[in-house]
Design an enzyme around this catalytic site. Structure first.
Site, PDB file in Angstrom:
ATOM      1  N   SER A   1       5.816  -3.896  -4.279  1.00 29.44           N
ATOM      2  CA  SER A   1       4.398  -3.595  -4.102  1.00 29.44           C
ATOM      3  C   SER A   1       3.692  -4.223  -3.130  1.00 29.44           C
ATOM      4  O   SER A   1       4.136  -4.461  -2.286  1.00 29.44           O
ATOM      5  CB  SER A   1       3.826  -3.262  -5.579  1.00 29.44           C
ATOM      6  OG  SER A   1       2.700  -2.593  -5.348  1.00 29.44           O
TER       7      SER A   1
ATOM      8  N   HIS B   1       6.153   0.907  -2.521  1.00 26.58           N
ATOM      9  CA  HIS B   1       5.905   2.279  -3.149  1.00 26.58           C
ATOM     10  C   HIS B   1       4.374   2.449  -2.678  1.00 26.58           C
ATOM     11  O   HIS B   1       3.425   1.808  -2.004  1.00 26.58           O
ATOM     12  CB  HIS B   1       6.065   2.427  -4.669  1.00 26.58           C
ATOM     13  CG  HIS B   1       5.368   1.352  -5.132  1.00 26.58           C
ATOM     14  ND1 HIS B   1       5.379   1.249  -6.783  1.00 26.58           N
ATOM     15  CD2 HIS B   1       4.351   0.448  -5.020  1.00 26.58           C
ATOM     16  CE1 HIS B   1       4.594   0.326  -7.275  1.00 26.58           C
ATOM     17  NE2 HIS B   1       3.952  -0.041  -6.229  1.00 26.58           N
TER      18      HIS B   1
END
Length: 200
Positions: A97, A122
């Site tokens: 992330s 993501h």
């Protein structure tokens, strides 16, 4: 877990450092936790301090992080881009992330990963509650941040924006080789000697 201390002897004097302060002497910053506002403040302060010590010399940011708060991560990102000292990034363990975002944001040619690390990108996650109008405002802000993060990641990886949007739609895991092909890192390191060949 207590923070380890390191004792250094210089002539007749001895000085005790916590391990993170000792690493800072070697221009190494460790991001080994989720990213939140407190962590971001510490990382930004260390970056600014090391730049003031030597604005030309490389700073090494070691990353083992599951990600965290987007705005906190962007504070670190903006500081990395703002200072004149080049910031090398190295993933050990995982950079997921926002951790992967910061890994990709290192100085071009100086973004590394160790052989058994993993990288995951993501879209930003968020929860909203309250009145419908408040939820709508927060949802639009999340979409704005998503677009901004995708644009930045596209620039640092060299990937088309459409590909970034596609791959960040869900959790997308990569090993070091795939991360290199994707443009998140430049090299996979197996030992410190690999870096020392480049002058560190």
């Amino acid at each position: 877990m207590p923070i380890p201390m390191v004792i250094e002897s210089t002539g007749r004097a001895e000085r005790a450092y916590d391990i993170y302060s000792r690493l800072l002497k070697d221009r190494i910053i460790l991001l080994g936790t989720p990213v939140d506002d407190n962590v971001a403040s510490l990382i930004c302060a260390q970056l600014l301090f090391l730049e003031s010590e030597n604005p030309e010399k490389e700073i090494y940011l070691y990353i083992n992080s599951p990600g965290g708060v987007v705005t906190a991560g962007l504070a670190i990102y903006d500081t990395m881009q703002y200072i004149s000292a080049p910031v090398a990034t190295l993933c050990m363990g995982q950079a997921a992330s926002m951790g992967a975002f910061l890994l990709a944001a290192g100085q071009p040619g100086m973004r590394f990963a160790l052989p058994n690390s993993r990288i995951m990108i993501h879209q930003p996650m968020g929860g909203a509650q309250g009145q419908a109008t408040d939820i709508d405002i927060q949802a639009r802000e999340i979409l704005r941040l998503k677009d901004r993060l995708n644009e930045i990641l596209s620039r640092h990886t060299g990937q088309p924006l459409e590909k970034i949007v596609e791959h960040t739609d869900r959790d997308y895991f990569m090993g070091p080789e795939n991360a290199k092909n994707f443009g998140i890192i430049d090299r996979i390191l197996t030992s410190r000697k690999d870096v020392e060949k480049d002058g560190k």
